[in-house]
Write an enzyme that holds these catalytic residues in place. Structure first.
Site, mmCIF file in Angstrom:
data_model
loop_
_atom_site.group_PDB
_atom_site.id
_atom_site.type_symbol
_atom_site.label_atom_id
_atom_site.label_comp_id
_atom_site.label_asym_id
_atom_site.label_seq_id
_atom_site.Cartn_x
_atom_site.Cartn_y
_atom_site.Cartn_z
ATOM 1 N N SER A 87 -12.607 -45.411 13.929
ATOM 2 C CA SER A 87 -11.926 -45.092 12.677
ATOM 3 C C SER A 87 -12.440 -45.882 11.482
ATOM 4 C CB SER A 87 -10.413 -45.281 12.825
ATOM 5 O OG SER A 87 -10.118 -46.529 13.395
ATOM 6 N N HIS A 131 -10.015 -50.210 8.867
ATOM 7 C CA HIS A 131 -9.924 -48.981 8.074
ATOM 8 C C HIS A 131 -10.215 -49.257 6.605
ATOM 9 C CE1 HIS A 131 -6.927 -47.142 11.214
ATOM 10 N NE2 HIS A 131 -8.130 -47.364 11.713
#
Length: 277
Positions: A204, A257
């Site tokens: 991610s 992230h």
């Protein structure tokens, strides 16, 4: 020429081109296994053409397009109207380049091997301590991105990787995607380690790097062909915020992230004058 969009319905594509012709916007059609591509011949009319494409997508059956076909339709068009979209597998492969597919296979293989009991986490996880940052196991800066802890985690990341990574590899080549993969894994992984320690994983951080890159290139250089609907960007930013407020009900690598997004935004800004291959 600039690709405006790809449609699965050849007749709809022809109707759009006929309508744009009535506005003095010259376009051409090409057909492939993926569908029918609409190409803008005059780059000076890009802004107007994009507005018309947006209006067309919101109401493709409006009478104006049928009327335009009667007015300016060409009898010598070489489009096979009986040919629709390719099957899902062909569509999937057509969008992804070799590096995109290689990463997907690697993530699937690692998840499957872990599921049958092979202890790959210890081999691929980030450096256990700061003291080991300089040792010879340099792969540990990147390989945590290939580790996933659930089917949902895996599928979510791989779909985004395919969608965004495929765009980048198709337009800029495997080299650019490799740079984004390595930097978009290493820097977010370092940031996440400094905040939460070495027990994390997932693609991610890289996904957010690709997200930021495609968004910036699409905003600053529309002719690059990168497309990222505002709703998708908004969803991912909302997801990022939920993670920081601990509202997702599970452990999330929030710093990875955020750092991945910053990496992508910066690289997209640096590449804003580069033309696609």
């Amino acid at each position: 020429m600039i690709q405006l969009l790809v449609l699965g319905d050849a007749r709809m594509a022809q109707a759009l081109v006929d309508y744009l012709t009535t506005l003095g916007i010259a376009c051409e059609l090409t057909q492939s296994e993926l569908g029918v591509s609409v190409w803008l011949a005059d780059e000076q009319r890009l802004a107007q053409a994009q507005l018309e494409v947006k209006r067309f997508l919101s109401e493709p059956n409006h009478p104006r397009y049928l009327e335009a076909s009667w007015q300016s339709g060409r009898a010598d068009a070489r489009i096979d109207y009986s040919k629709g979209m390719a099957d899902p597998v062909t569509d999937f492969l057509h969008h992804a380049g070799p590096l995109t597919l290689l990463v997907i296979v690697a993530c699937l293989a690692i998840y499957a091997l872990q599921a049958i009991g092979l202890p790959l986490f210890d081999l691929l996880a980030f450096h256990p301590t700061l003291a080991q940052f300089g040792d010879w196991q340099a792969w540990r800066y990147v390989t945590p991105a290939f580790i996933h802890f659930s089917v949902l985690h895996l599928v979510f990341n791989l779909l985004w990787w395919w969608y965004l990574g495929g765009q980048i590899e198709q337009r800029l080549g495997s080299g650019k995607l490799l740079i984004l993969l390595l930097v978009g894994a290493a820097l977010p992984n370092i940031a996440e380690f400094l905040v939460s320690g070495p027990r994390f994983g997932g693609l991610s951080g890289v996904v957010y790097a690709l997200l930021g890159y495609c968004w910036v290139r699409g905003r600053l250089q529309p002719a690059s062909g990168f497309t990222l609907p505002p709703a998708l960007m908004g969803f991912m930013l909302f997801w990022l915020a939920l993670g920081f407020f601990d509202l997702l009900g599970t452990s999330v690598a929030n710093m990875a992230h955020l750092m991945g997004l910053l990496v992508g935004l910066l690289q997209g800004w640096l590449d804003r004058h580069h033309k696609p291959v």
